[in-house]
Design a protein around this motif. Structure first.
Motif, PDB file in Angstrom:
ATOM      1  N   VAL A  14     -21.367   7.612  29.550  1.00  0.00           N
ATOM      2  CA  VAL A  14     -20.736   6.311  29.443  1.00  0.00           C
ATOM      3  C   VAL A  14     -20.752   5.846  27.995  1.00  0.00           C
ATOM      4  O   VAL A  14     -21.805   5.847  27.353  1.00  0.00           O
ATOM      5  N   ALA A  15     -19.609   5.460  27.486  1.00  0.00           N
ATOM      6  CA  ALA A  15     -19.485   4.882  26.153  1.00  0.00           C
ATOM      7  C   ALA A  15     -18.751   3.559  26.327  1.00  0.00           C
ATOM      8  O   ALA A  15     -17.855   3.454  27.154  1.00  0.00           O
ATOM      9  N   GLY A  16     -19.135   2.554  25.566  1.00  0.00           N
ATOM     10  CA  GLY A  16     -18.460   1.277  25.712  1.00  0.00           C
ATOM     11  C   GLY A  16     -18.848   0.290  24.647  1.00  0.00           C
ATOM     12  O   GLY A  16     -19.703   0.545  23.815  1.00  0.00           O
ATOM     13  N   LYS A  17     -18.200  -0.848  24.701  1.00  0.00           N
ATOM     14  CA  LYS A  17     -18.418  -1.908  23.713  1.00  0.00           C
ATOM     15  C   LYS A  17     -18.293  -3.250  24.414  1.00  0.00           C
ATOM     16  O   LYS A  17     -17.336  -3.471  25.142  1.00  0.00           O
ATOM     17  N   THR A  18     -19.259  -4.102  24.199  1.00  0.00           N
ATOM     18  CA  THR A  18     -19.188  -5.448  24.777  1.00  0.00           C
ATOM     19  C   THR A  18     -18.297  -6.321  23.917  1.00  0.00           C
ATOM     20  O   THR A  18     -18.033  -6.042  22.764  1.00  0.00           O
TER      21      THR A  18
END
Length: 188
Positions: A181-185
Motif C-alpha cells: 500500500v502506498a498513499g498520501k493523506t
C-alpha cells in the motif's frame, strides 16, 4: 496533490531525492506565518522523505519554491493530465497544499496516482474496453492511451516515500494487514 505537483516533478527534474534537506519554516510571515503545519510547529529543516511521511505543509511549499511553480504546474497539467488546473493555480497554495481554483477530478487524480503503480506509464482511465455484438464481433473498442512520463528512479523514490507515509506516517488508516500500500493523506 503534493506528489503530483511537487515531489515527483522534483525527482524527475533531477534536483531532489528523498534525502534532500528542505526548510521546514514558513515561506512568508506577513499577516501570519504561512503555510501552517498541521501541528502548528516547525522543525527548521527536514528531508523530503520525512516531509512526505508526515505530510508537512512547509516542506511542500519550500520544495515547490525550489523546483519552481511553473515547472510543478506544467508537469501536473501536461504529464499527469490534470486538465482542470488553470493559470490561477500557478502559485504555492494551489500546487503545494491543494487549494486549486476548480479542484481536480477524481478520475484524473486516480489516473495520475496510478502512474506510480504502472512503472511511470500514464494511462487514461476507461470504463469499458470492448463491446461485442450477438455474433461475437467487436463493434466498439476503447483503446487506452498511454505514455511514459516518469523515470524508474522517480517511481522508486515516490513509491518509497508513499509506502512509508502509510506504514509509519500520516496514512496509517490505509495500512492494510496484507499487500503493498502506498498513499498520501490530504485534507483540502
Amino acid at each position: 496533490i503534493k506528489p503530483l505537483t511537487v515531489y515527483a516533478p522534483g525527482f524527475e527534474q533531477g534536483t531532489l531525492t528523498p534525502a534532500t534537506v528542505i526548510k521546514d519554516l514558513p515561506v512568508k510571515y506577513e499577516g501570519g506565518a504561512w503555510p501552517k503545519n498541521d501541528n502548528r510547529t516547525y522543525s527548521y529543516s527536514r528531508t523530503i522523505f520525512k516531509g512526505i511521511e508526515d505530510s508537512v505543509n512547509a516542506v511542500a511549499a519550500n520544495t515547490l519554491k525550489k523546483i519552481g511553480t511553473n515547472y510543478g504546474y506544467e508537469f501536473a497539467k501536461e504529464s499527469f493530465g490534470l486538465s482542470t488546473l488553470v493559470e490561477e493555480d500557478m502559485q504555492l497554495s494551489s500546487l503545494a497544499l491543494g487549494a486549486q481554483y476548480y479542484g481536480v477530478t477524481v478520475r484524473e487524480m486516480a489516473n495520475a496516482f496510478a502512474t506510480f503503480a504502472n512503472d511511470g506509464v500514464y494511462r487514461q482511465g476507461r470504463t469499458w474496453t470492448k463491446v461485442y455484438d450477438s455474433k461475437g464481433n467487436v463493434v466498439l473498442e476503447n483503446v487506452q492511451e498511454s505514455r511514459e512520463i516518469l523515470s524508474e528512479k522517480t517511481v522508486n523514490y515516490t513509491n518509497y516515500c508513499l509506502t512509508n507515509a502509510v506504514s509509519k506516517g500520516t496514512g496509517g488508516g490505509a495500512n492494510f494487514a496484507s499487500g503493498y500500500v502506498a498513499g498520501k493523506t490530504g485534507t483540502t
